[in-house]
Design an enzyme around this catalytic site. Sequence first.
Site, mmCIF file in Angstrom:
data_model
loop_
_atom_site.group_PDB
_atom_site.id
_atom_site.type_symbol
_atom_site.label_atom_id
_atom_site.label_comp_id
_atom_site.label_asym_id
_atom_site.label_seq_id
_atom_site.Cartn_x
_atom_site.Cartn_y
_atom_site.Cartn_z
ATOM 1 N N HIS A 105 0.804 -1.162 0.049
ATOM 2 C CA HIS A 105 0.000 -0.135 0.085
ATOM 3 C C HIS A 105 1.041 1.195 0.080
ATOM 4 O O HIS A 105 1.770 1.261 0.824
ATOM 5 C CB HIS A 105 -0.963 0.014 1.350
ATOM 6 C CG HIS A 105 -1.641 1.180 1.248
ATOM 7 N ND1 HIS A 105 -1.599 2.351 2.367
ATOM 8 C CD2 HIS A 105 -2.644 1.876 0.554
ATOM 9 C CE1 HIS A 105 -2.262 3.198 2.318
ATOM 10 N NE2 HIS A 105 -3.161 2.981 1.296
ATOM 11 N N SER A 106 0.684 2.298 -0.815
ATOM 12 C CA SER A 106 1.133 3.517 -0.801
ATOM 13 C C SER A 106 2.615 3.493 -1.053
ATOM 14 O O SER A 106 3.228 2.829 -1.791
ATOM 15 C CB SER A 106 0.704 4.378 0.585
ATOM 16 O OG SER A 106 0.881 5.609 0.347
ATOM 17 N N SER A 107 3.427 4.117 -0.149
ATOM 18 C CA SER A 107 5.000 4.098 -0.180
ATOM 19 C C SER A 107 5.553 2.941 0.064
ATOM 20 O O SER A 107 6.593 2.679 -0.283
ATOM 21 C CB SER A 107 5.730 5.169 0.739
ATOM 22 O OG SER A 107 5.215 4.714 1.940
ATOM 23 N N ALA A 125 5.126 0.493 -1.682
ATOM 24 C CA ALA A 125 5.247 -0.028 -2.963
ATOM 25 C C ALA A 125 6.628 -0.129 -3.506
ATOM 26 O O ALA A 125 7.040 -0.734 -4.489
ATOM 27 C CB ALA A 125 4.134 0.708 -4.061
ATOM 28 N N HIS A 140 -7.680 6.759 -0.085
ATOM 29 C CA HIS A 140 -6.557 6.266 -0.444
ATOM 30 C C HIS A 140 -6.411 5.028 0.547
ATOM 31 O O HIS A 140 -5.469 4.034 0.432
ATOM 32 C CB HIS A 140 -5.440 7.337 0.188
ATOM 33 C CG HIS A 140 -3.820 6.869 -0.273
ATOM 34 N ND1 HIS A 140 -3.338 6.008 -1.381
ATOM 35 C CD2 HIS A 140 -2.996 6.939 0.903
ATOM 36 C CE1 HIS A 140 -2.246 5.616 -0.956
ATOM 37 N NE2 HIS A 140 -1.672 6.167 0.379
#
Length: 398
Positions: A227-229, A231, A369
Amino acid sequence: MRYPTVVSALSLASAVSAHVVPPAAADASVDCTGVNAISPKCQSSEAKYFRDVFYVGGRPVPSGGGNILADQVYVEKLTPSCGVRQPHPLVFFHGGANSAVTWLNTPDNRKGFTSYFLEKGYMVYLVDQIATGRSAQQDTTDFALANGTTVEVVQGGFTAPELAATYPQAALHTQWPGSGQLGDPIFEAFAHATVPYTTSLVAGENAMRASICSMLSMIGASYLVSHSSGAQYPILVSNDCPELVAGNINLEHSTQPFWNYGTTLDSGSAARPWGLANTPLNYEPPVSDPSELKVEVVGEDTLALRSCHLQAEPARKLPKIASVPYLCTTGEASVHATYDHCVIEFLKQAGGNPDWIKLADVGVHGNGHFGHLEKNNMDIAAVVEGWIKKQDAKKRKL
Protein backbone atom coordinates in the site's frame (compact mmCIF):
# COMPACT_ATOMS: atom_id res chain seq x y z
CA MET A 1 22.14 -15.21 -7.34
CA ARG A 2 22.97 -15.49 -3.62
CA TYR A 3 21.08 -13.63 -0.93
CA PRO A 4 22.10 -12.66 2.61
CA THR A 5 21.71 -15.58 4.98
CA VAL A 6 21.90 -13.83 8.36
CA VAL A 7 18.54 -14.56 9.96
CA SER A 8 17.47 -14.33 13.58
CA ALA A 9 14.15 -15.94 14.51
CA LEU A 10 11.90 -15.94 17.53
CA SER A 11 8.88 -18.24 17.47
CA LEU A 12 6.27 -17.05 19.91
CA ALA A 13 3.32 -19.30 19.18
CA SER A 14 3.96 -22.13 16.78
CA ALA A 15 0.66 -23.80 17.52
CA VAL A 16 -1.50 -21.26 19.33
CA SER A 17 -4.44 -19.59 17.65
CA ALA A 18 -4.17 -15.79 17.58
CA HIS A 19 -7.96 -15.51 17.73
CA VAL A 20 -9.39 -16.03 21.21
CA VAL A 21 -13.11 -16.24 21.90
CA PRO A 22 -13.97 -13.44 24.34
CA PRO A 23 -14.85 -14.63 27.85
CA ALA A 24 -18.20 -12.85 27.64
CA ALA A 25 -20.47 -12.33 24.66
CA ALA A 26 -21.10 -8.81 23.40
CA ASP A 27 -24.52 -7.34 24.12
CA ALA A 28 -26.37 -4.22 23.11
CA SER A 29 -25.31 -2.35 26.26
CA VAL A 30 -21.58 -2.66 25.48
CA ASP A 31 -19.93 0.05 23.36
CA CYS A 32 -17.49 -1.67 21.00
CA THR A 33 -16.75 1.38 18.85
CA GLY A 34 -13.12 1.98 17.91
CA VAL A 35 -10.67 1.31 20.74
CA ASN A 36 -13.56 0.37 23.05
CA ALA A 37 -13.52 -3.02 21.33
CA ILE A 38 -10.48 -3.82 23.48
CA SER A 39 -13.05 -4.85 26.08
CA PRO A 40 -13.24 -8.63 26.64
CA LYS A 41 -16.99 -8.28 26.11
CA CYS A 42 -16.47 -7.31 22.46
CA GLN A 43 -16.14 -10.14 20.00
CA SER A 44 -13.60 -10.18 17.20
CA SER A 45 -14.57 -10.56 13.57
CA GLU A 46 -11.10 -11.74 12.51
CA ALA A 47 -10.22 -15.13 11.05
CA LYS A 48 -8.59 -17.80 13.18
CA TYR A 49 -4.91 -18.42 12.55
CA PHE A 50 -1.64 -19.62 14.04
CA ARG A 51 1.03 -16.98 14.56
CA ASP A 52 4.82 -17.06 14.52
CA VAL A 53 7.17 -14.07 14.49
CA PHE A 54 10.68 -13.71 13.10
CA TYR A 55 13.39 -11.17 12.40
CA VAL A 56 14.98 -11.61 8.98
CA GLY A 57 18.11 -10.11 7.48
CA GLY A 58 20.49 -8.04 9.54
CA ARG A 59 24.21 -7.42 9.91
CA PRO A 60 26.64 -6.82 12.78
CA VAL A 61 27.69 -3.19 13.27
CA PRO A 62 30.68 -2.32 15.51
CA SER A 63 29.85 -0.11 18.50
CA GLY A 64 31.73 1.09 21.58
CA GLY A 65 30.77 -1.99 23.59
CA GLY A 66 30.95 -4.55 20.79
CA ASN A 67 28.77 -5.39 17.81
CA ILE A 68 25.09 -4.55 17.58
CA LEU A 69 22.73 -6.11 15.06
CA ALA A 70 21.16 -3.73 12.55
CA ASP A 71 18.94 -3.81 9.44
CA GLN A 72 16.82 -6.72 10.68
CA VAL A 73 13.14 -6.66 9.72
CA TYR A 74 10.19 -7.91 11.78
CA VAL A 75 7.91 -10.43 10.06
CA GLU A 76 4.77 -12.19 11.28
CA LYS A 77 3.87 -15.54 9.74
CA LEU A 78 0.12 -16.21 9.89
CA THR A 79 -1.04 -19.72 9.04
CA PRO A 80 -4.78 -20.14 8.42
CA SER A 81 -6.40 -22.50 10.91
CA CYS A 82 -8.43 -23.91 8.03
CA GLY A 83 -5.18 -25.04 6.36
CA VAL A 84 -3.07 -23.65 3.51
CA ARG A 85 -4.86 -24.26 0.21
CA GLN A 86 -3.13 -21.78 -2.12
CA PRO A 87 0.17 -22.31 -3.98
CA HIS A 88 1.86 -19.01 -3.14
CA PRO A 89 2.13 -17.04 0.12
CA LEU A 90 1.20 -13.37 0.35
CA VAL A 91 3.69 -10.87 1.81
CA PHE A 92 2.14 -7.54 2.89
CA PHE A 93 3.97 -4.18 2.99
CA HIS A 94 2.34 -1.22 4.77
CA GLY A 95 2.61 2.42 3.71
CA GLY A 96 4.29 5.40 5.35
CA ALA A 97 3.56 6.31 8.98
CA ASN A 98 1.82 2.95 9.39
CA SER A 99 2.86 -0.51 10.54
CA ALA A 100 1.79 -4.02 9.60
CA VAL A 101 -1.26 -3.71 11.87
CA THR A 102 -2.97 -1.86 8.98
CA TRP A 103 -3.65 -5.27 7.42
CA LEU A 104 -5.40 -6.65 10.51
CA ASN A 105 -8.76 -5.42 11.81
CA THR A 106 -10.10 -2.08 10.59
CA PRO A 107 -10.43 1.01 12.85
CA ASP A 108 -14.14 0.25 13.23
CA ASN A 109 -13.40 -3.41 14.03
CA ARG A 110 -14.57 -5.04 10.83
CA LYS A 111 -12.70 -7.85 9.16
CA GLY A 112 -9.35 -6.78 7.71
CA PHE A 113 -7.47 -7.80 4.57
CA THR A 114 -5.49 -10.44 6.45
CA SER A 115 -8.64 -12.28 7.51
CA TYR A 116 -10.04 -12.25 4.00
CA PHE A 117 -7.02 -14.04 2.59
CA LEU A 118 -6.53 -16.36 5.55
CA GLU A 119 -10.09 -17.61 5.09
CA LYS A 120 -9.27 -18.28 1.43
CA GLY A 121 -6.38 -20.50 2.51
CA TYR A 122 -3.39 -18.23 1.89
CA MET A 123 -0.28 -18.24 4.05
CA VAL A 124 0.21 -14.60 5.04
CA TYR A 125 3.37 -12.73 6.05
CA LEU A 126 3.17 -9.22 7.52
CA VAL A 127 6.27 -7.00 7.39
CA ASP A 128 7.10 -3.93 9.48
CA GLN A 129 9.25 -1.71 7.27
CA ILE A 130 12.79 -1.03 8.40
CA ALA A 131 13.03 1.46 11.30
CA THR A 132 9.24 1.33 11.73
CA GLY A 133 7.14 -0.35 14.42
CA ARG A 134 8.81 -3.55 15.58
CA SER A 135 11.58 -3.15 12.99
CA ALA A 136 12.97 -0.25 15.05
CA GLN A 137 16.72 0.26 14.72
CA GLN A 138 19.40 1.06 17.25
CA ASP A 139 21.50 2.85 14.64
CA THR A 140 19.87 6.31 14.56
CA THR A 141 22.75 7.62 12.45
CA ASP A 142 21.62 5.49 9.52
CA PHE A 143 17.92 5.79 10.31
CA ALA A 144 16.66 9.26 11.14
CA LEU A 145 12.96 9.37 12.03
CA ALA A 146 10.16 11.76 11.17
CA ASN A 147 6.95 12.16 13.13
CA GLY A 148 4.24 9.83 11.85
CA THR A 149 1.92 12.53 10.50
CA THR A 150 -0.42 15.22 11.80
CA VAL A 151 -4.11 14.90 12.58
CA GLU A 152 -4.77 17.49 9.88
CA VAL A 153 -2.94 15.48 7.22
CA VAL A 154 -4.76 12.30 8.21
CA GLN A 155 -8.16 14.02 8.00
CA GLY A 156 -7.53 16.06 4.85
CA GLY A 157 -5.65 13.41 2.94
CA PHE A 158 -7.20 10.11 3.99
CA THR A 159 -10.34 10.03 6.11
CA ALA A 160 -12.29 13.11 4.95
CA PRO A 161 -10.67 14.64 1.83
CA GLU A 162 -14.12 15.64 0.58
CA LEU A 163 -14.43 18.33 3.28
CA ALA A 164 -11.65 20.49 1.85
CA ALA A 165 -11.05 19.03 -1.59
CA THR A 166 -7.69 19.77 -3.19
CA TYR A 167 -8.58 17.67 -6.26
CA PRO A 168 -11.97 17.16 -7.95
CA GLN A 169 -12.31 13.42 -7.28
CA ALA A 170 -12.31 13.98 -3.51
CA ALA A 171 -16.01 14.88 -3.67
CA LEU A 172 -16.74 11.21 -4.50
CA HIS A 173 -15.39 9.92 -1.18
CA THR A 174 -18.12 7.98 0.63
CA GLN A 175 -16.54 4.85 2.09
CA TRP A 176 -14.73 5.96 5.24
CA PRO A 177 -16.52 4.52 8.32
CA GLY A 178 -17.56 7.39 10.55
CA SER A 179 -17.08 11.13 10.12
CA GLY A 180 -13.34 10.95 9.46
CA GLN A 181 -12.78 13.87 11.83
CA LEU A 182 -11.17 14.44 15.20
CA GLY A 183 -13.57 13.46 17.96
CA ASP A 184 -14.95 10.46 16.08
CA PRO A 185 -13.77 7.24 17.80
CA ILE A 186 -13.14 5.48 14.48
CA PHE A 187 -11.01 8.36 13.25
CA GLU A 188 -9.05 8.36 16.49
CA ALA A 189 -8.49 4.60 16.34
CA PHE A 190 -6.96 5.12 12.89
CA ALA A 191 -4.97 8.25 13.75
CA HIS A 192 -3.50 6.66 16.87
CA ALA A 193 -2.06 3.88 14.69
CA THR A 194 0.22 6.30 12.83
CA VAL A 195 3.85 5.89 13.86
CA PRO A 196 7.23 7.52 13.11
CA TYR A 197 8.95 6.39 9.94
CA THR A 198 12.45 6.73 8.58
CA THR A 199 13.48 9.61 6.36
CA SER A 200 16.73 7.78 5.52
CA LEU A 201 15.41 6.55 2.19
CA VAL A 202 18.61 5.09 0.76
CA ALA A 203 19.54 3.21 3.94
CA GLY A 204 15.96 1.99 4.26
CA GLU A 205 15.75 0.69 0.71
CA ASN A 206 19.11 -1.08 0.93
CA ALA A 207 18.13 -2.84 4.16
CA MET A 208 14.70 -3.88 2.87
CA ARG A 209 15.85 -5.16 -0.50
CA ALA A 210 18.44 -7.43 1.15
CA SER A 211 16.14 -8.69 3.92
CA ILE A 212 13.10 -9.41 1.76
CA CYS A 213 15.04 -11.33 -0.90
CA SER A 214 16.57 -13.33 1.94
CA MET A 215 13.11 -14.11 3.31
CA LEU A 216 11.70 -15.05 -0.09
CA SER A 217 14.61 -17.43 -0.68
CA MET A 218 13.32 -19.33 2.39
CA ILE A 219 9.55 -19.22 1.76
CA GLY A 220 9.49 -19.43 -2.04
CA ALA A 221 7.86 -17.37 -4.76
CA SER A 222 5.21 -15.10 -3.23
CA TYR A 223 2.76 -12.39 -4.15
CA LEU A 224 3.89 -9.06 -2.69
CA VAL A 225 0.95 -6.86 -1.65
CA SER A 226 1.75 -3.23 -0.85
CA HIS A 227 0.00 0.00 0.00
CA SER A 228 1.17 3.52 -0.85
CA SER A 229 4.89 4.11 -0.19
CA GLY A 230 5.26 0.46 0.71
CA ALA A 231 5.18 -0.17 -3.05
CA GLN A 232 8.82 0.86 -3.40
CA TYR A 233 10.01 -2.37 -1.75
CA PRO A 234 8.33 -4.86 -4.11
CA ILE A 235 9.81 -2.85 -7.00
CA LEU A 236 13.29 -3.29 -5.55
CA VAL A 237 12.73 -6.97 -4.81
CA SER A 238 11.41 -7.47 -8.36
CA ASN A 239 14.70 -5.98 -9.54
CA ASP A 240 16.93 -8.08 -7.25
CA CYS A 241 15.22 -11.50 -7.12
CA PRO A 242 12.40 -11.51 -9.70
CA GLU A 243 12.28 -15.30 -9.79
CA LEU A 244 10.96 -15.20 -6.20
CA VAL A 245 8.11 -12.77 -6.92
CA ALA A 246 4.91 -14.41 -8.19
CA GLY A 247 3.32 -11.00 -8.64
CA ASN A 248 3.60 -7.38 -7.50
CA ILE A 249 0.24 -6.05 -6.24
CA ASN A 250 -0.03 -2.37 -5.34
CA LEU A 251 -2.96 -0.70 -3.62
CA GLU A 252 -2.27 2.84 -4.87
CA HIS A 253 1.46 2.75 -5.54
CA SER A 254 3.40 5.78 -4.24
CA THR A 255 6.38 5.27 -6.52
CA GLN A 256 5.57 8.14 -8.89
CA PRO A 257 8.57 8.39 -11.23
CA PHE A 258 11.07 11.12 -10.40
CA TRP A 259 8.56 13.36 -8.58
CA ASN A 260 6.39 13.92 -5.50
CA TYR A 261 3.26 15.96 -6.28
CA GLY A 262 2.11 18.95 -4.26
CA THR A 263 -1.55 19.75 -3.60
CA THR A 264 -1.54 22.71 -5.98
CA LEU A 265 -0.35 23.14 -9.55
CA ASP A 266 3.31 24.01 -10.01
CA SER A 267 4.19 22.49 -6.65
CA GLY A 268 6.05 19.35 -5.70
CA SER A 269 9.62 18.14 -5.48
CA ALA A 270 12.09 15.87 -7.23
CA ALA A 271 12.18 12.34 -5.79
CA ARG A 272 13.25 8.78 -6.63
CA PRO A 273 16.17 9.69 -8.93
CA TRP A 274 16.32 6.11 -10.24
CA GLY A 275 12.77 6.47 -11.55
CA LEU A 276 10.82 4.29 -9.14
CA ALA A 277 13.42 4.17 -6.36
CA ASN A 278 16.14 6.02 -4.47
CA THR A 279 18.68 3.24 -4.99
CA PRO A 280 20.04 1.65 -8.20
CA LEU A 281 17.91 -0.37 -10.61
CA ASN A 282 19.18 -2.63 -13.38
CA TYR A 283 18.46 -0.65 -16.53
CA GLU A 284 19.27 -1.75 -20.06
CA PRO A 285 21.37 -0.09 -21.41
CA PRO A 286 23.06 0.05 -17.97
CA VAL A 287 23.06 3.20 -15.86
CA SER A 288 25.91 3.93 -13.45
CA ASP A 289 24.49 7.23 -12.20
CA PRO A 290 20.84 8.39 -12.20
CA SER A 291 21.86 11.59 -14.00
CA GLU A 292 22.16 9.42 -17.11
CA LEU A 293 18.37 8.99 -17.12
CA LYS A 294 16.86 11.71 -19.30
CA VAL A 295 13.54 12.96 -17.97
CA GLU A 296 10.76 14.93 -19.62
CA VAL A 297 7.37 16.17 -18.43
CA VAL A 298 4.48 14.69 -20.40
CA GLY A 299 0.89 15.94 -20.45
CA GLU A 300 -0.98 19.01 -19.30
CA ASP A 301 -0.94 19.37 -15.52
CA THR A 302 -4.40 19.72 -13.97
CA LEU A 303 -5.64 18.96 -10.46
CA ALA A 304 -7.80 16.17 -11.88
CA LEU A 305 -5.00 14.59 -13.94
CA ARG A 306 -1.39 15.40 -13.22
CA SER A 307 1.37 15.56 -15.80
CA CYS A 308 3.99 12.79 -15.63
CA HIS A 309 7.76 12.86 -15.26
CA LEU A 310 8.85 10.08 -17.61
CA GLN A 311 11.96 8.96 -19.41
CA ALA A 312 12.68 10.79 -22.62
CA GLU A 313 12.52 8.40 -25.57
CA PRO A 314 14.23 6.14 -26.40
CA ALA A 315 13.63 4.95 -22.85
CA ARG A 316 15.90 2.54 -21.06
CA LYS A 317 14.32 -0.79 -20.08
CA LEU A 318 14.00 -2.56 -16.74
CA PRO A 319 13.88 -6.19 -17.87
CA LYS A 320 13.91 -7.77 -14.39
CA ILE A 321 11.11 -5.60 -13.04
CA ALA A 322 9.19 -5.97 -16.31
CA SER A 323 9.32 -9.76 -15.98
CA VAL A 324 7.15 -9.71 -12.83
CA PRO A 325 3.34 -9.56 -13.22
CA TYR A 326 2.20 -6.17 -11.93
CA LEU A 327 -1.12 -4.79 -10.67
CA CYS A 328 -2.16 -1.38 -9.37
CA THR A 329 -5.62 -0.66 -7.97
CA THR A 330 -6.82 2.95 -7.61
CA GLY A 331 -9.76 4.31 -5.62
CA GLU A 332 -12.33 6.51 -7.31
CA ALA A 333 -12.04 9.33 -4.75
CA SER A 334 -8.34 9.07 -3.88
CA VAL A 335 -5.73 11.64 -4.83
CA HIS A 336 -4.02 8.71 -6.52
CA ALA A 337 -6.69 8.86 -9.21
CA THR A 338 -4.83 11.97 -10.37
CA TYR A 339 -1.35 10.47 -10.80
CA ASP A 340 -1.29 6.65 -10.58
CA HIS A 341 -1.25 6.60 -14.38
CA CYS A 342 2.31 7.97 -14.31
CA VAL A 343 3.71 4.78 -12.76
CA ILE A 344 1.81 2.70 -15.31
CA GLU A 345 3.21 4.74 -18.19
CA PHE A 346 6.72 4.54 -16.77
CA LEU A 347 6.51 0.75 -16.49
CA LYS A 348 5.29 0.48 -20.07
CA GLN A 349 8.23 2.59 -21.20
CA ALA A 350 10.54 0.24 -19.29
CA GLY A 351 9.21 -2.82 -21.13
CA GLY A 352 6.53 -3.95 -18.69
CA ASN A 353 2.90 -4.90 -19.24
CA PRO A 354 1.28 -3.66 -16.02
CA ASP A 355 -2.37 -4.13 -15.14
CA TRP A 356 -4.23 -1.14 -13.75
CA ILE A 357 -7.67 -1.59 -12.21
CA LYS A 358 -9.59 1.60 -11.49
CA LEU A 359 -11.94 0.31 -8.81
CA ALA A 360 -14.90 2.32 -10.06
CA ASP A 361 -14.58 0.53 -13.43
CA VAL A 362 -15.32 -2.80 -11.70
CA GLY A 363 -18.20 -1.44 -9.61
CA VAL A 364 -16.28 -0.54 -6.42
CA HIS A 365 -17.06 3.11 -5.72
CA GLY A 366 -16.22 5.91 -3.31
CA ASN A 367 -12.80 4.87 -2.02
CA GLY A 368 -10.04 7.09 -0.73
CA HIS A 369 -6.39 6.21 -0.28
CA PHE A 370 -6.97 3.68 2.53
CA GLY A 371 -9.47 1.53 0.69
CA HIS A 372 -8.29 -1.60 2.48
CA LEU A 373 -9.73 -0.10 5.71
CA GLU A 374 -12.92 1.40 4.30
CA LYS A 375 -16.46 0.07 4.41
CA ASN A 376 -16.18 -1.88 1.15
CA ASN A 377 -12.70 -3.27 1.84
CA MET A 378 -13.82 -6.86 1.24
CA ASP A 379 -14.87 -5.88 -2.30
CA ILE A 380 -11.35 -4.57 -2.92
CA ALA A 381 -9.84 -7.75 -1.48
CA ALA A 382 -11.98 -9.75 -3.89
CA VAL A 383 -10.62 -7.70 -6.82
CA VAL A 384 -7.08 -8.48 -5.69
CA GLU A 385 -7.84 -12.17 -5.26
CA GLY A 386 -9.39 -12.31 -8.72
CA TRP A 387 -6.16 -10.99 -10.23
CA ILE A 388 -4.09 -13.52 -8.23
CA LYS A 389 -6.28 -16.35 -9.49
CA LYS A 390 -5.73 -15.23 -13.09
CA GLN A 391 -1.95 -15.21 -12.56
CA ASP A 392 -2.01 -18.66 -10.98
CA ALA A 393 -4.06 -19.98 -13.90
CA LYS A 394 -1.50 -18.60 -16.36
CA LYS A 395 1.33 -20.29 -14.45
CA ARG A 396 -0.49 -23.65 -14.56
CA LYS A 397 -0.72 -23.42 -18.35
CA LEU A 398 3.04 -22.90 -18.74
